[in-house]
Structure formats: structure tokens, C-alpha cells
Design a protein around this motif. Structure first.
Motif, PDB file in Angstrom:
ATOM      1  N   ILE A  10     -14.640   0.856  32.771  1.00  0.00           N
ATOM      2  CA  ILE A  10     -15.759   0.440  33.021  1.00  0.00           C
ATOM      3  C   ILE A  10     -16.436  -0.687  31.995  1.00  0.00           C
ATOM      4  O   ILE A  10     -16.248  -1.156  30.932  1.00  0.00           O
ATOM      5  N   SER A  24      -8.587  -6.974  37.351  1.00  0.00           N
ATOM      6  CA  SER A  24      -8.560  -5.300  37.389  1.00  0.00           C
ATOM      7  C   SER A  24      -8.832  -4.725  37.899  1.00  0.00           C
ATOM      8  O   SER A  24      -8.032  -3.812  38.462  1.00  0.00           O
ATOM      9  N   ASP A  49     -19.592   0.357  31.342  1.00  0.00           N
ATOM     10  CA  ASP A  49     -20.297   0.515  29.770  1.00  0.00           C
ATOM     11  C   ASP A  49     -21.682   0.717  30.132  1.00  0.00           C
ATOM     12  O   ASP A  49     -22.046  -0.848  29.976  1.00  0.00           O
ATOM     13  N   ASP A 264      -6.895  -6.657  26.056  1.00  0.00           N
ATOM     14  CA  ASP A 264      -7.489  -6.355  24.848  1.00  0.00           C
ATOM     15  C   ASP A 264      -8.532  -4.886  24.646  1.00  0.00           C
ATOM     16  O   ASP A 264      -8.476  -5.014  23.400  1.00  0.00           O
ATOM     17  N   LEU A 294      -6.302 -13.770  33.190  1.00  0.00           N
ATOM     18  CA  LEU A 294      -6.328 -14.491  33.463  1.00  0.00           C
ATOM     19  C   LEU A 294      -7.676 -15.658  32.241  1.00  0.00           C
ATOM     20  O   LEU A 294      -7.903 -15.367  31.643  1.00  0.00           O
ATOM     21  N   MET A 301     -10.561 -15.988  29.813  1.00  0.00           N
ATOM     22  CA  MET A 301     -11.839 -16.187  30.844  1.00  0.00           C
ATOM     23  C   MET A 301     -12.699 -15.070  30.560  1.00  0.00           C
ATOM     24  O   MET A 301     -12.223 -14.135  30.249  1.00  0.00           O
ATOM     25  N   LYS A 303     -17.076 -13.752  29.607  1.00  0.00           N
ATOM     26  CA  LYS A 303     -18.160 -13.572  29.455  1.00  0.00           C
ATOM     27  C   LYS A 303     -18.622 -14.100  28.451  1.00  0.00           C
ATOM     28  O   LYS A 303     -19.417 -14.999  27.964  1.00  0.00           O
TER      29      LYS A 303
END
Ligand code: ME8
Length: 689
Positions: A10, A24, A49, A264, A294, A301, A303
Motif C-alpha cells: 500500500i 509493482s 498507507d 526496500d 526500477l 526511482m 518520490k
């Protein structure tokens, strides 16, 4: 077959979705569509989330109430997943009452087992990760993932007795050797657990944006405790048997649960989550699949790093199915992979247009129409020969193998198997030369050959459906077949040869995958803000024979001078030496004089490189950032010392050429950042005019 339940992470709605999060979601969608096609009851979950400090701060930065902020931010996610044609069954938000209520039930169960206690916590906290780090985890005093300053936090906290679960987890892993995939990552998880686990802080008191701890509302639950539970709360669990039908049906032991996550967040899923569940007396999920990242120029990549590609413009320019195909085909599931526009175009023109599109066109457009009035001819057993046996055997082998790969969550390998059939069918057409059979009036052999090709296409049309649903439907439509409708209990995978009924009326249509010619490629890339100069395009599009003469390209970049954002334009040249982690990449050096790149945060997290136009619209397009002040400066270049001699980049056919100045908006941050300064081209001496 047990019911199948696949989940995506999420996502944090602090920013819009990007091609990494889309990866994903698309992977989960492909797997669910595949299982549905096999007749297996299947369910896909995605969601958001929405609690935690990261979201609270993002809302604050926009001056919005946190709930109003998440209400707003859910929209781009829903839109993106719809645009990308993902068919999830449920979209959960952790601020929903159904979630909050069930998480509290989970908490209570763990409390009842005596595995949560009250204590005090002090450590380093990264808001980006929403996780604590110890001193030794830090990289030069910063978060090892975000490379951002980190906060020291000391507060009263509830703890989960994770330390008690080390042996239990190791025993569980032993019993479930496929619990984490890929296997290499599972080994990392096991070693981490073997080193010993510390109790985990599972509540916070320094902010209120979270789910209150039952009976102690001064505390809100740790955002990961809250978030991980979503996979179960979305089914109505935890609940007593008979109280939540979806939970009874899809959660183990009745169902199989696969969590698709990025590497991650593997530890949260492979260690914390099963430990919470073991404590609560609930079965852990069946499998956690941790895929790779990616990257853009070798850097994740994300945010937080601000180097992300939004999916919508890519889908608009190349088409949703082509983008889905590229993501599933180009990157081995489980490994990292660089997003490269040149590779996407190469696969579109090669495997899709020249491979599959051409196969359909070669037989259907003319021969079936002219020789069989547009109808599928019946096969003629007496006209069969060894070529036919080979194709049929190959088709069945490829279908079996593709299914096996999908059963093992290897979408890339499944596509490889499907394209082995595309290649085999094209070879078959080359060898059997149906056009010559037409000329020679060998009708029976022609019938047989055409049937073989159309039947191969039918099989391919089913197998590509999970990956490219619209193209599969279009292919089937051209073959005169209805769209596939999954049915529980009905396995529609092409396990047998001969499913195409003779006499079916075909409907030839437009090219399935229109090839992009050079002009169209250029236009497509320009639409994405990439490469306006001929050499730049040549490098992207794979013409290694171009020797640069003057300055290689005009390079524009948003830089900084005396605290102000400025748009600079300067001649740039292609250099050999790769900057960043991707060997073989082409990198540009631009002579930008005294204009510094500045910290990315200064420009809202993005360094913008524009091949044409101004920075403001470019920033707007990628949806973040703010131009502080825009000014245009031209820097003249005078050749010096080396007599203007220039080297060309060492590119060879097939190499990735998307780094350097050819990368999309904002994406080059990694390359520049790793140098720390803007390099000057030795052949150029910039003067400000
Ligand atoms: O971690 N490449 O949310 P998130 C591939 N809320 N996948 C990527 C990616 C990239 N560059 N960037 C992101 C969170 N992803 C938590 C999850 S789950 C109970 C809570 C994908 O918005 C990948 O799946 O940071 C990664 O794990 C996820 O997005 C992280 O999304």
C-alpha cells in the motif's frame, strides 16, 4: 487449487504514483489475471498507507488537513491504476474504519499473548522510511536509503517482543522454503534474523496521525504495524471462522497469499509481519516476492529522490499495453533494471511490431481474405508434414513453459517463452511460403499451413492476455474470437492444440502494433520532453555512426546562481566517461559556466533538464517543484587548446543510450549529483553573454 490472493504494497500518498510503483501494481495485476484465466478464484488488493509522520508533514506542507490531503491524493493513484488497466478487487485506505477496527483487534490479540509491553525508546528515525535506525545503520550520519538528515527521537513507546521470535521465525522459514523469493534475498533475511532481533517500537506519542492504541489513546500505532495489517483487514480479518467470508476463503490455510513488494520493504514483510501473526496465532502469508528497483541512470526511482517518471505520459505516447509489456519484459523480476526509452522503442518495433504484429498480418490480411473468403480454413491431416509437427510441438512446449514461469512469478521468462512461439511461427511461415502455395494452387497444403499459423496466433492471444489485455482482445477479435471471460473452475490456458474452429469468420483490422518510424520516434520522445537535437536523438535511437561536428547538443538545465533558479542553455558534448553506476552509458558534459546545480530540494526535489521550452511548463508536467525565478542565459562557447577536436561517444548497437542529456525530465539528477559539480567540457570555454 487454493484461492489465490495477491497484494501490492500500500503506497504512501505523499506524492503521485510513478513508474516504480506502477511496476509493482502491474506485476500483481498480471499474476492475478493469469490465475483468473486458469480458472482459479483470485483476488487482488492494492491501496494506500495513509498514516504516519511522512503523510502528516506532506499535508502540512500543502496547508491541508491530513484527511483532506489523503482524500485528494488517493485520486491520482486510482486514476493511474485505471489508466494502466489493472483490475484490482479492492482498494484499501488505512484511514478507513473497516481497517482501523480490525487493526485494533490484531493489537488486542498480541497484547493478550503478552507480546506488547510499555517502555521508552531512543534512536534515529527516518521519516522517509518511517523506520528507526541504529547508529551503525547510518551512512555518514544520514538515512542509508534517502541520504537525508535523520532525527533523534526519545519517547515513551509500546514494544513488540520481536527478540522472542527469532527462533520461531527461523523454524517457520525452515518449514516454508519458498516463503521469500528470490532465494538470495531469503538468505539475507535469514542472516539478519540469525544475528539477533531487537524488540520493536510499535507506538508513537509525538504525533497523533495514526490509529489510537486500544486503551491508551496517548499513543498511536507505529505506521508499519498499521500498514502491514492491511492485507488481512481488507478481507475482514482477523476474525473468528464464519464471521468474515473473504478472510476464511483467501487467507491461509484455505487460500494462498502472495505479497508483491519492492526489495526496500522486504524486512518489514518477511520478519515483522510473520512475527506479529505468529504472536497473534494467525497463519503468515504464503509468499513474499521482493522485486528489484526500477532505476534511472542506476539510481532508484523514487518520490523522495525526485527522479521519477510518471506513468501517464508514457502510456499516452506508447500505449498502455506496450508500457506494460516493456516493464514486464525488460526487467527480470527480482533484479534491478534501468528504465530506458530506447529499449522500450526497440521492443515495440522489434518483438511487438515485427514479431507478433507481422505474424498476424502476414497470413490474415491477404491470404485468408483472398483464398478463404476471410474464414479459418480446416486443417488437412493428409497435407501435414514434419514442419507442422515441429510447430505444434513448439507451441505446446512454449505454452507449458510460460505457464510454469507464471506459476513461479517470473513474468519476464513467461514472455520469453511466448515469444519463442512467435519466432517459431514466423519461421514456419518463412519456410512454408504460403504465398507460393497460393500461386501454385496447392489448396490443401495452403489450408493446412494457414490453419497452423492461425492456431498458433490463437494460443499466443490467450497467453499475452494477462500482460496486454487490450491487445489480446484486439488480436482475438481479428481472429474472429470473443474476448476472454475468466470463469472460476474453467482453465482457459492453451494446453491443447486445435482450439480454433474452422470456418470462424475473421475480421482483419489495423496493425496490432504500429511501428514507430524515425520521425514518429522523434515525435514520441519530444512529447516526453526528450531530445530535440538531432545527435541526441541519434544516440537514443541507436545510430552509432553519427560523428558530432560542432557542439554536440544544446543542453538546457535548471540551475542555480546566487540563490536563484535560472534556466541555462549551453552547448554540451558527449563524453566517454560514464558518471553514475551504469557502464556504457552516454553522458553529456555541458559548459554551464558559474551556474551550479544546487541542492535538488531547492527546486522542489527536481532538477529539470529541458530540451526545449521553459522550465515552468516542464515542472508543471512532472507535477512537482516551483520555479523560484526564471531567467534565460546563453553561454557562448569558444573552442580552445585542442583545436575544437571532439571525441564521439563509444556507443555500440544495443547499448542503453538513455543516460546523460537524453534522459527524461528530472531524471538526470543522479548523474549530476554523483559528480558534485557540473563538469566543463575541455574543448569549450564558456563566456557569459
Ligand atoms: O514503502 N522500482 O510505500 P511506498 C520498483 N507504504 N518499485 C518501486 C520503486 C522503484 N523505483 N519505487 C517504489 C511504502 N516502488 C509503504 C508500504 S506495505 C504494507 C507499506 C514500489 O509508497 C515497490 O513495490 O514507498 C516498493 O516496495 C513500494 O513501491 C514502496 O512504496
Amino acid at each position: 487449487m487454493k484461492p489465490f490472493y495477491v497484494t501490492t504494497p500500500i503506497y504512501y500518498p505523499n506524492d503521485k504514483p510513478h513508474i516504480g510503483t506502477a511496476y509493482s501494481t502491474i506485476a500483481a495485476d498480471v499474476l492475478t489475471r493469469y490465475q483468473r484465466l486458469r480458472g482459479r478464484p483470485s483476488r487482488m488488493l492494492t491501496g494506500l498507507d495513509e498514516h504516519g509522520l511522512k503523510i502528516a508533514r506532506a499535508a502540512e506542507a500543502q496547508g491541508l488537513d491530513t484527511q483532506a490531503f489523503t482524500d485528494k491524493m488517493q485520486l491520482p493513484f486510482r486514476e493511474a491504476w485505471e489508466l494502466l488497466d489493472t483490475r484490482y478487487d479492492d482498494f484499501i485506505r488505512t484511514t478507513e474504519p473497516r481497517h482501523k477496527q480490525r487493526v485494533q483487534v490484531l493489537w488486542d490479540r498480541i497484547i493478550a499473548r503478552g507480546d506488547i509491553y510499555l517502555g521508552e525508546y531512543e534512536d534515529w528515525y527516518c521519516v522517509g522510511c518511517e523506520t528507526f535506525y541504529t547508529e551503525k545503520d547510518l551512512l555518514e550520519g544520514k538515512c542509508p536509503i534517502h541520504l537525508q538528515p535523520i532525527e533523534r527521537i526519545k519517547e515513551s513507546s509500546y514494544f513488540f517482543r520481536l527478540s522472542k521470535f527469532g527462533d520461531k521465525l527461523l523454524a517457520f522459514y525452515e518449514k516454508n522454503p519458498d516463503f521469500v523469493k528470490p532465494a538470495g534475498r531469503f538468505n539475507e533475511v535469514k542472516s539478519f534474523v540469525r544475528e539477533g532481533l531487537r524488540d520493536l517500537s510499535v507506538s508513537r506519542t509525538s504525533f497523533t496521525w495514526g490509529i489510537p492504541v486500544p486503551n491508551d489513546p496517548r499513543h498511536v500505532m507505529y505506521v508499519w504495524f498499521d500498514a502491514l495489517a492491511n492485507y488481512m483487514t481488507a478481507l475482514g480479518g482477523p476474525a473468528e471462522p464464519g464471521k468474515a467470508p473473504l478472510f476464511d476463503q483467501f487467507w491461509p490455510p484455505s487460500g494462498e497469499v502472495v505479497h508483491i513488494v519492492g526489495k526496500d520493504i522486504l524486512r518489514f514483510h518477511a520478519i515483522f509481519w510473520p512475527a506479529f501473526l505468529l504472536s497473534a496465532g494467525l497463519p503468515p502469508p504464503t509468499q513474499i516476492w521482493a522485486h528489484g528497483w526500477l532505476t534511472v541512470n542506476g539510481q532508484k526511482m523514487s518520490k523522495s529522490l525526485g527522479n521519477f517518471l510518471p506513468p501517464a505520459p508514457l502510456a499516452e505516447v506508447f500505449g498502455v499495453d506496450v508500457l506494460r509489456y516493456y516493464l514486464m519484459r525488460d526487467i527480470a523480476f527480482g533484479q534491478d533494471g534501468d528504465f530506458a526509452h530506447a529499449n522500450l522503442i526497440a521492443r515495440l518495433n522489434g518483438e511487438l511490431a515485427n514479431g507478433l504484429g507481422n505474424l498476424l498480418n502476414r497470413v490474415l490480411a491477404s491470404i485468408v481474405q483472398k483464398s478463404f473468403a476471410g474464414r479459418v480454413p480446416a486443417s488437412v491431416p493428409s497435407a501435414r508434414n514434419a514442419e507442422d509437427d515441429t510447430l505444434e510441438a513448439e507451441a505446446l512446449r512454449c505454452a507449458k513453459q510460460a505457464a510454469e514461469h507464471l506459476n513461479h512469478v517470473a513474468p519476464q521468462r513467461a514472455l520469453e517463452s511466448i515469444w519463442e512461439l512467435v519466432a517459431a511461427a514466423n519461421r514456419y511461415v518463412d519456410r512454408t511460403e504460403p504465398w507460393a502455395l497460393v500461386k501454385r494452387n496447392e489448396t490443401e497444403r495452403l489450408q493446412q499451413v494457414v490453419y497452423q499459423v492461425l492456431e498458433s496466433l490463437r494460443m499466443i492471444g490467450v497467453m499475452i492476455a494477462p500482460f496486454m489485455p487490450s491487445k489480446a482482445a484486439a488480436l482475438r477479435d481479428q481472429l474472429g474470437l470473443p474476448a476472454l471471460v475468466p470463469n472460476a473452475g474453467d482453465d482457459q490456458w492453451p494446453n491443447t492444440w486445435g482450439g480454433l474452429a474452422p470456418n470462424t469468420q475473421t475480421r482483419p483490422g489495423p496493425a496490432l502494433f504500429p511501428r514507430l518510424d524515425k520521425d514518429q520516434e522523434r515525435a514520441a520522445l519530444a512529447k516526453l520532453g526528450i531530445g530535440a537535437q538531432p545527435l541526441l536523438q541519434a544516440l537514443q535511437l541507436g545510430q552509432p555512426d553519427l560523428e558530432p561536428t560542432g557542439p554536440d547538443v544544446q543542453h538546457r538545465q535548471l540551475g542555480e546562481r546566487q540563490g536563484q533558479a535560472v534556466l541555462v542553455e549551453a552547448p554540451a558534448r558527449v563524453v566517454e566517461e560514464p558518471v553514475g553506476q551504469q557502464p556504457g552509458h552516454v553522458v553529456l558534459e555541458a559548459a554551464l559556466g558559474d551556474v551550479g546545480v544546487g541542492e535538488p530540494e531547492r527546486h522542489g526535489g527536481v532538477l529539470v533538464e529541458v530540451a526545449g521550452g521553459h522550465a515552468a511548463p516542464a515542472l508543471e508536467r512532472i507535477g512537482r517543484g516551483r520555479v523560484l525565478q526564471e531567467r534565460r542565459r546563453d553561454l557562448a562557447v569558444t573552442p580552445s587548446g585542442d583545436g575544437g577536436q571532439r571525441r564521439s561517444a563509444p556507443v555500440s548497437a544495443g547499448q542503453d543510450r538513455t543516460a546523460g542529456g537524453s534522459a527524461p525530465l528530472g531524471a538526470r539528477m543522479g548523474a549530476w549529483r554523483s559528480t558534485g559539480t557540473i563538469p566543463r567540457a575541455p574543448g569549450c570555454r564558456p563566456t557569459v553573454v
